[in-house]
Write an enzyme that holds these catalytic residues in place. Sequence first.
Site, PDB file in Angstrom:
ATOM      1  NE  ARG A 187      -3.680  -0.546   2.264  1.00  0.00           N
ATOM      2  CZ  ARG A 187      -4.766  -0.842   2.962  1.00  0.00           C
ATOM      3  NH1 ARG A 187      -5.380   0.102   3.642  1.00  0.00           N
ATOM      4  NH2 ARG A 187      -5.236  -2.075   2.998  1.00  0.00           N
ATOM      5  CB  SER A 193      -9.039  -0.658   2.247  1.00  0.00           C
ATOM      6  OG  SER A 193     -10.073  -0.866   3.169  1.00  0.00           O
TER       7      SER A 193
END
Length: 454
Positions: A15, A99
């Site tokens: 990420r 997310s």
Amino acid sequence: MTADLSQIVKAYDVRGVVPDQWDASLATLFGAAFAEVTGASAIVVGHDMRPSSPGLSRAFARGAADRGADVTEIGLCSTDQLYHASGALNLPGAMFTASHNPAQYNGIKLCRAGAAPVGQDTGLTQIRELVEKWLESGAPEPVAEPGTLDARETLEEYAAYLRSLVDLSSIRPLKVVVDAGNGMGGHTVPTVFAGLPLTLVPMYFELDGTFPNHEANPLDPANLVDLQKRVPAEGADLGIAFDGDADRCFVVDEHGDPVSPSAVTALVAARELARNGGSGTIIHNLITSRTVPEVVGENGGTPVRTRVGHSFIKAEMARTGAIFGGEHSAHYYFKDFWNADTGMLAALHVLAALGGQEGPLSALVAQYDRYTGSGEINSTVADQRARLAAIRTAYEGRADVTLDDLDGLTVAADDWWFNVRPSNTEPLLRLNAEAKDEATMTKVRDEALAIIRA
């Protein structure tokens, strides 16, 4: 590009900010490394609605194909839709999403065949090392027979599978407001809910990875405000909010009041135990409410307590053969969903429970919400160990409390408990407290905070 992989390869996923920290060229290397480490002859890849997701996903697919893996691209999907594809097709998978993170971020959630997690101890470290090696020496030449890239639509199969796990055929009609936060819930909810006796009021279903209305993170109360107002205004029976990749769901009752994820965990646990003949193991982490193990025991199940973090939940699910697991962060794991987390399946359970009786949601969940909790309170500290030691010194001599070190430090008495655990990435201590009533919880919370912040 020059990349510092220590900044983007996390404990459970990749990420970082695009293109500052990683880009399509790096995604290609991750795809090649994933194919190499898993040894897979075929994989499945999906992505969310972020502007950078299609390009990163395709680059990853090409990297994997260059190592000889046939790639099934399922395109736009929720994270649990990717897990379904990994399980149903028995293929390793890669989901491109960040997310609930802001728009400039993107990431990769990886799994082995059957949606088995890939984390630092289960392949992610080897993938990172291989990418770092190739960044220095150059990417390997494609194999003599590269793999193929084929598109496949799996949304209908995913929806049908979820509906096969929860009987909604005889529920009373319900009106439900769903806030998708411009995330993947806007893609999956219409198909999953199709044909059910539900009146759907959609909020922010337009797929937009810039999140123009609010962040797609319902764990932050600020992002639930719109839903909380809309539910009573519509006269709806409940509201459901999904995060950006729609693997977590949050519920509000008919008044717009949030339903604790621990209450949802207890409710779903009771239903899953009933579905499995009144027995089975249920996993919960140590900062879920005491209500959870109480309800599990009352319904014939065996509660098992774990550390915080989805890798621990999934490991215990596999080790114990548990039928269900839940976290305070609104991740819900199901044995019948390859031990993976799916907020959509949890939402269907809530709808089935509510629609299977005549009372409002607030009355239904009251039996699963027996204590008063503080929520998670973060404190910046200079020395985490010293503050934890100070808490231990303050409580360890008391006859009415017990201490344990499963994850940080938990101090417990008959009618209250609190846990303090350190952040792995920031100089923070995280406090969660719970008690039989508001006054006791406030006293316990404030005593612990005074020591933490001394």
